[in-house]
Design a protein around this motif. Structure first.
Motif, PDB file in Angstrom:
ATOM      1  N   ASP A  48       0.869  -1.184   0.000  1.00 10.45           N
ATOM      2  CA  ASP A  48       0.000   0.000   0.000  1.00 10.45           C
ATOM      3  C   ASP A  48       0.903   1.230   0.000  1.00 10.45           C
ATOM      4  OD1 ASP A  48      -2.071   1.751   0.148  1.00 10.45           O
ATOM      5  OD2 ASP A  48      -2.554   1.356   2.258  1.00 10.45           O
ATOM      6  N   ASP A  49       1.568   1.433  -1.139  1.00  9.91           N
ATOM      7  CA  ASP A  49       2.557   2.495  -1.250  1.00  9.91           C
ATOM      8  C   ASP A  49       2.565   3.023  -2.684  1.00  9.91           C
ATOM      9  OD1 ASP A  49       3.974   0.489  -2.699  1.00  9.91           O
ATOM     10  OD2 ASP A  49       5.094  -0.108  -0.925  1.00  9.91           O
ATOM     11  N   PRO A  50       3.227   4.147  -2.943  1.00  8.58           N
ATOM     12  CA  PRO A  50       3.223   4.717  -4.298  1.00  8.58           C
ATOM     13  C   PRO A  50       3.747   3.760  -5.361  1.00  8.58           C
ATOM     14  CG  PRO A  50       3.989   6.360  -2.728  1.00  8.58           C
ATOM     15  CD  PRO A  50       3.876   5.072  -1.961  1.00  8.58           C
ATOM     16  N   GLU A  54       1.568   2.477  -8.575  1.00 10.50           N
ATOM     17  CA  GLU A  54       2.080   2.728  -9.928  1.00 10.50           C
ATOM     18  C   GLU A  54       2.119   1.443 -10.756  1.00 10.50           C
ATOM     19  OE1 GLU A  54       5.815   5.067 -12.081  1.00 10.50           O
ATOM     20  OE2 GLU A  54       5.696   5.007  -9.880  1.00 10.50           O
ATOM     21  N   ILE A  55       2.439   0.316 -10.114  1.00  5.51           N
ATOM     22  CA  ILE A  55       2.415  -0.967 -10.822  1.00  5.51           C
ATOM     23  C   ILE A  55       1.008  -1.260 -11.337  1.00  5.51           C
ATOM     24  CG2 ILE A  55       2.453  -3.478 -10.445  1.00  5.51           C
ATOM     25  CD1 ILE A  55       5.051  -3.155  -8.954  1.00  5.51           C
ATOM     26  N   VAL A  56       0.011  -1.135 -10.457  1.00  6.50           N
ATOM     27  CA  VAL A  56      -1.370  -1.413 -10.856  1.00  6.50           C
ATOM     28  C   VAL A  56      -1.818  -0.464 -11.964  1.00  6.50           C
ATOM     29  CG1 VAL A  56      -3.762  -1.471 -10.083  1.00  6.50           C
ATOM     30  CG2 VAL A  56      -1.962  -2.405  -8.613  1.00  6.50           C
ATOM     31  N   GLU A  57      -1.485   0.807 -11.825  1.00  8.03           N
ATOM     32  CA  GLU A  57      -1.845   1.783 -12.862  1.00  8.03           C
ATOM     33  C   GLU A  57      -1.189   1.441 -14.200  1.00  8.03           C
ATOM     34  OE1 GLU A  57      -0.585   5.427 -11.112  1.00  8.03           O
ATOM     35  OE2 GLU A  57      -2.294   5.540  -9.713  1.00  8.03           O
ATOM     36  N   THR A  75       6.249  -2.812  -1.646  1.00  8.13           N
ATOM     37  CA  THR A  75       6.311  -3.296  -3.026  1.00  8.13           C
ATOM     38  C   THR A  75       7.750  -3.690  -3.364  1.00  8.13           C
ATOM     39  OG1 THR A  75       4.453  -1.902  -3.652  1.00  8.13           O
ATOM     40  CG2 THR A  75       5.914  -2.630  -5.430  1.00  8.13           C
ATOM     41  N   GLY A  76       7.895  -4.792  -4.072  1.00 10.15           N
ATOM     42  CA  GLY A  76       9.217  -5.323  -4.372  1.00 10.15           C
ATOM     43  C   GLY A  76      10.015  -4.466  -5.341  1.00 10.15           C
TER      44      GLY A  76
END
Length: 293
Positions: A48-50, A54-57, A75-76
């Motif tokens: 739950d981070d930028p 951004e990955i999902v977007e 996020t990895g």
């Protein structure tokens, strides 16, 4: 949708010298499968981070179907250094979101509609994601046409013999490169024999439909019971090799699902992989003459 092709495991940021690019073998695989016109989905988890948002977007912007859980881990990311030959060296951060992919009712429903899945060894370094992968495979259709691809990806010691053995027992297509095959052969107790003989042993021992062996500039092989296909590696101007192997797998599996012969699928996989090597990053847009073949 039915007959979905799933890439399952790590979704992350490759932090390259020129900036960050979305990576992770399952995401690369699912993206390239979608370019060949088949319904695909990437399964992973982000924080739950930028970086996660951004990955999902990015997947949304690419039109890539995804089942991405949001979990309380970062996020990895992977620090990627490219050597003079264009070969990537990876520093993979630990205890991140994709280590903790939850198995959900939604994921179980996806598994029931899955025609082919590709998973690796890296995403199984943590028990949570490993169990989720196993549950997903158990929920998939058991018919003879379902393809279960284990793409070995030995990174930084994030593997062991038990994970490799169980994965080979669960798959019906094994993809491995020549360096990984040497390592696996030492672990399994037959280090001194020819590479091709090692492939025949694995094909028979695990009752595989196919074994794909990639050997970098020295070409690639596809072993099926009683037959082997060889393709030389095209000579191209290499930008980097990030994601090239994933595009190979995607093109090959997409072609097999479309009813192509092993030789036809192999030829397209080699062309696709070589093209990806000429571009920076793992997810370039492929030429139509490849995706419409």
């Amino acid at each position: 949708m039915k007959g979905i092709v799933v890439g399952m495991g790590e979704a992350l940021w490759d932090v390259l010298p020129e900036g960050k690019k979305i990576g992770g073998a399952p995401a690369n695989f699912a993206y390239h499968v979608s370019q060949f016109g088949l319904p695909s989905c990437v399964v992973s988890a982000v924080g739950d981070d930028p970086l996660g948002k951004e990955i999902v977007e990015n997947f949304v912007s690419k039109g890539l179907n995804h089942n991405i859980a949001t979990v309380p881990y970062p996020t990895g990311t992977v620090q990627v250094e490219i050597d003079q030959a264009g070969i990537p060296q990876y520093e993979i951060k630990e205890n991140v979101a994709w280590d903790n992919i939850p198995f959900t009712p939604e994921l179980e429903e996806l598994a029931k509609k899955t025609k082919a899945v590709c998973f690796g060894s890296l995403a199984q370094r943590n028990i949570v994601s490993r169990n989720t992968i196993h549950q997903f495979l158990d929920a998939m259709p058991k018919d003879n046409d379902t393809l279960v691809v284990f793409d070995v990806n030995l990174r930084q010691g994030f593997y062991n013999k038990d994970i490799l053995c169980e994965s080979m027992e669960r798959c019906n297509i094994l993809k491995i490169n020549d360096e990984e095959l040497v390592t696996v052969s030492r672990m399994f107790g037959y280090p001194g024999i020819d590479l091709q003989d090692k492939c025949w042993i694995l094909l028979g021992k695990y009752n595989l439909k196919m074994l794909i062996l990639t050997c970098g500039i020295n070409g690639s092989y596809v072993f099926t019971p009683g037959h082997v296909s060889f393709q030389p590696t095209p000579h191209v101007e290499v930008a980097d090799t990030v994601g090239a192997g994933d595009s190979f797998t995607a093109a090959f599996i997409a072609s097999i699902l479309k009813g192509k012969s092993v030789e036809e699928a192999h030829r397209l996989a080699v062309l696709t992989s070589a093209y990806v090597c000429t571009k920076q990053g793992a997810m370039p847009i492929l030429p139509k003459e490849y995706t419409e073949m």
